[in-house]
Design an enzyme around this catalytic site. Structure first.
Site, PDB file in Angstrom:
ATOM      1  N   TYR A 189      45.535  46.397  40.424  1.00  0.00           N
ATOM      2  CA  TYR A 189      44.458  45.411  40.495  1.00  0.00           C
ATOM      3  C   TYR A 189      44.720  44.520  41.695  1.00  0.00           C
ATOM      4  O   TYR A 189      45.848  44.096  41.937  1.00  0.00           O
ATOM      5  CB  TYR A 189      44.441  44.548  39.223  1.00  0.00           C
ATOM      6  CG  TYR A 189      43.438  43.407  39.264  1.00  0.00           C
ATOM      7  CD1 TYR A 189      42.155  43.572  38.765  1.00  0.00           C
ATOM      8  CD2 TYR A 189      43.785  42.168  39.815  1.00  0.00           C
ATOM      9  CE1 TYR A 189      41.237  42.533  38.807  1.00  0.00           C
ATOM     10  CE2 TYR A 189      42.870  41.129  39.869  1.00  0.00           C
ATOM     11  CZ  TYR A 189      41.598  41.317  39.365  1.00  0.00           C
ATOM     12  OH  TYR A 189      40.687  40.298  39.414  1.00  0.00           O
ATOM     13  N   GLU A 201      37.073  41.857  44.614  1.00  0.00           N
ATOM     14  CA  GLU A 201      37.960  42.410  43.596  1.00  0.00           C
ATOM     15  C   GLU A 201      37.954  43.929  43.686  1.00  0.00           C
ATOM     16  O   GLU A 201      36.888  44.536  43.778  1.00  0.00           O
ATOM     17  CB  GLU A 201      37.469  41.967  42.211  1.00  0.00           C
ATOM     18  CG  GLU A 201      38.388  42.379  41.077  1.00  0.00           C
ATOM     19  CD  GLU A 201      37.804  42.002  39.715  1.00  0.00           C
ATOM     20  OE1 GLU A 201      38.321  41.074  39.086  1.00  0.00           O
ATOM     21  OE2 GLU A 201      36.817  42.637  39.291  1.00  0.00           O
TER      22      GLU A 201
END
Lengths: 294, 373
Positions: free
Chosen positions: B100, B185
């Site tokens: 992530y 993101e």
């Protein structure tokens, strides 16, 4: 510098020749604010309400002793004007403008921190020390001197509550608008510190709203450091989660900054919480009477 | 402004961040074509929401005919409250591990923050905070190479991926800063063989900076009423109740909604006409509220910069032009209050001076209106 102003605080107005700038310069002068100079590039030598206009902040500071500046400048130009003020040694800078790009706000706040400049705003009505000096766009008539210091994230809501207090004969010491943007220069704690020190302030009113964690942090601080009584009003009890209600600040982010969480934190710190506006004056009157004998 | 995944990936590509081979498709034919070219593919519905997989919005196939059928089914369907208008057809990656990586804004510290985790692929909210590396970036310094090295060390990346990761994060941060993003993101950032590839892209751009980001695609996620209010300089949010609301200033509008709720009513909308609402803005705001067909309307104005006579003139002119069939409750105080009240009394409106009394009256009148229908 402290947010508590005096009648001798020397103020400059950046963007003084614009429609808003010139109108509110007149309003501030009427209130008693000591405006020593204005700044509008290309307008040096002119006057607005008898205030001399300079081309640069440098001239306004060196020639007229400006120590506080308020910006009436459109969003795309705020970063440049603010950094000009900070660079030239302005100690307290008031940013009224709405819709300043967040990257610009971050940059100018970081620079202000390095130079020791206090930033109020962006997206604020400004601040006032009642009866002495007002910087910004708040309506003059509601700011009558008294014992209550007010800190708020919202403009018209502050007028509403300051007006409601005034209607009950309760005046204000200093009133500060933190600003409605997600990132602003001051948080509740910064101003609470100043008001706790300020001899004119006997009680503090916080006007908060859902979203973020500013009220929770303030609660923790109040519990440990504040002796003066504190009353809070919180807007947004009925707001559905996930919707942005005007202020970028008022977003309930994934269960953080909920109404219930804020009320709980504040009450645990001994803060009286009002959830509808009309309750504020009576709670303030009661705590003033019980705890300060006023 | 949120961008669709395929738009985000276009931007990734522009910044040299590796993405899977693929192509956006607006028709079944386009999806079939891309599938024929790529073989094993994943077909991803393009909506501005996460958890698409669980909702059936992400499918796999290697057959162009099947790809066309899936695309036909997905486009136009309602997924988590959004209508799918496009799908992204991409090569299916061989996934060794999922990371992530995000850059966003830390409100409290007033600076950008990098979030990275070796536990990618799931909702970051569900990841144990101790497994997330959080790195604040001083805005006066920016992202330095040593910071990136520290982050890749903290993630315990295999040594052969470190260089790639560092390069990718520098590019991602550049994108974040240069495009005035509030959030970028990558979840998951996939290790596929010896390569790191951005398998997803979530980008939100600061709306206040759009004036200087003219190259970006535009995405509309608001309702028609919300969008038209924005164009008029008003902040409007649709709500579920039946009392139309207009006030000036976000805080006071919210406080008005709270009072309606306090007296047992429910607002049909949130409408902030702005702290300095003039006659024109007020007229348009009122028309917008009327379009929602509420059972009562509550106007709450505390005139500071806003002048009460301007507001009253706007209310009076709308009242004269249109037949307003529902009760109209007005609270009007502040600058030029007397003139404002005079103007309103000419059109038969008796304003309130206390906002809670006005809210109470609006709730009662709306209830009566509901009863009479």
């Amino acid at each position: 510098m402290s947010i508590v102003l005096t009648e001798s605080t020397k103020v400059i107005v950046q963007g003084i020749t614009g429609k808003q700038g010139s109108f509110h310069t007149e309003q501030m002068l009427q209130y008693g604010t000591r405006i020593v100079a204005g700044v509008s590039p290309g307008h040096g030598g002119e006057t607005i309400s008898e205030v001399p206009v300079c081309n640069t902040v440098k001239e306004a500071v060196e020639g007229f002793g400006g120590e506080v500046s308020v910006l009436f400048v459109p969003a795309p130009f705020v970063k440049d004007a603010a950094i000009e003020a900070i660079h030239n040694g302005i100690k307290l800078l008031v940013l009224l403008t709405e819709h300043v790009p967040i990257k610009d706000t971050i940059a100018l706040i970081a620079y202000a921190k390095q130079k020791g400049t206090t930033i109020v705003g962006p997206n604020t009505f400004g601040l006032a020390t009642s009866g002495l000096s007002k910087i910004g766009i708040a309506p003059n008539r509601y700011f009558v001197p008294g014992p209550v210091g007010v800190i708020s994230r919202s403009g018209t809501l502050s007028y509403e509550i300051v007006g409601a207090l005034a209607a009950e004969g309760i005046g204000t010491s200093s009133v500060v608008g933190l600003g409605g943007d997600r990132i602003v220069g001051l948080d509740f704690i910064d101003v609470i510190k100043d008001l706790e020190q300020d001899p004119s302030t006997k009680l503090i009113v916080m006007i908060g709203e859902i979203g973020g964690s500013a009220e929770e942090k303030a609660a923790t601080y109040i519990k440990q450091h504040v002796k003066k009584p504190v009353v809070a009003y919180l807007a947004g009890k009925s707001a559905p989660p996930g919707k942005t209600m005007g202020h970028a600040g008022a977003i309930v982010e994934r269960g953080k900054g909920t109404f219930e969480g804020k009320v709980k934190a504040l009450e645990q710190a001994g803060v009286s919480v009002a959830t509808v506006t009309f309750e504020v004056p009576s709670i303030v009157a009661l705590r003033l009477q019980n705890e300060t004998g006023m | 402004m949120k961008l669709h995944e395929y738009m985000g990936k276009d931007l990734f590509q522009r910044y040299g961040i590796p993405i899977p081979k693929g192509q956006v498709a607006f028709t079944p034919e386009q999806a079939a074509e891309t599938t024929a070219r790529l073989g094993d593919v994943v077909i991803k519905s393009q909506i501005l929401s996460g958890k698409r997989g669980k909702a059936g919005g992400i499918r796999f196939t290697k057959d162009p005919v099947e790809a066309a059928r899936i695309t036909d089914e997905l486009i136009g369907s309602d997924l988590r409250g959004f209508i799918v208008q496009a799908v992204l057809v991409e090569e299916k990656l061989a996934i060794e591990k999922e990371y992530y990586l995000a850059v966003t804004i830390d409100r409290e510290n007033r600076c950008p923050v990098i979030l990275a985790s070796a536990s990618g692929g799931m909702d970051i909210e569900e990841v144990d905070p101790s497994l997330i590396v959080t790195y604040l970036v001083d805005p006066t310094i920016g992202l330095m190479p040593f910071m990136v090295r520290e982050i890749s060390e903290a993630l315990a990346l295999p040594s052969e991926l470190q260089k790639q990761f560092q390069d990718l994060l520098q590019k991602l941060f550049a994108l974040f800063s240069e495009l005035d993003a509030e959030l970028v993101e990558i979840n998951p950032l996939v290790q596929s063989g010896a390569e790191l590839i951005a398998a997803d892209a979530k980008i939100t751009i600061d709306e206040d900076a759009l004036y200087r980001q003219k190259d970006l695609p535009s995405v509309e996620e608001r309702s028609a009423a919300e969008a038209s209010a924005k164009d008029l300089g008003l902040a409007f949010v649709d709500l579920e109740g039946d009392i139309g609301v207009m006030a000036n200033g976000a805080g006071i509008t919210m406080a008005t909604l709270d009072l309606i709720d306090y007296y047992g009513g429910a607002a049909a909308n949130f409408l902030d006409a702005g702290g300095g609402a003039g006659e024109e803005a007020t007229t348009k705001a009122l028309e917008l509220v009327l379009e929602r067909k509420p059972n009562a309307i509550l106007i709450n104005i505390f005139g500071g910069i806003t002048r009460c006579d301007d507001v009253a003139r706007a209310i009076a002119s709308v009242k004269r032009k249109k037949s307003i069939e529902v009760p109209l409750v007005v609270r009007l105080v502040g600058t030029n209050q007397e003139e404002g009240w005079d103007i309103l009394s000419e059109v038969g409106i008796q304003p309130f001076s206390a906002m809670h009394e006005a809210a109470k009256s609006a709730v009662e009148l709306a209830a009566r209106e509901r009863g009479s229908v």
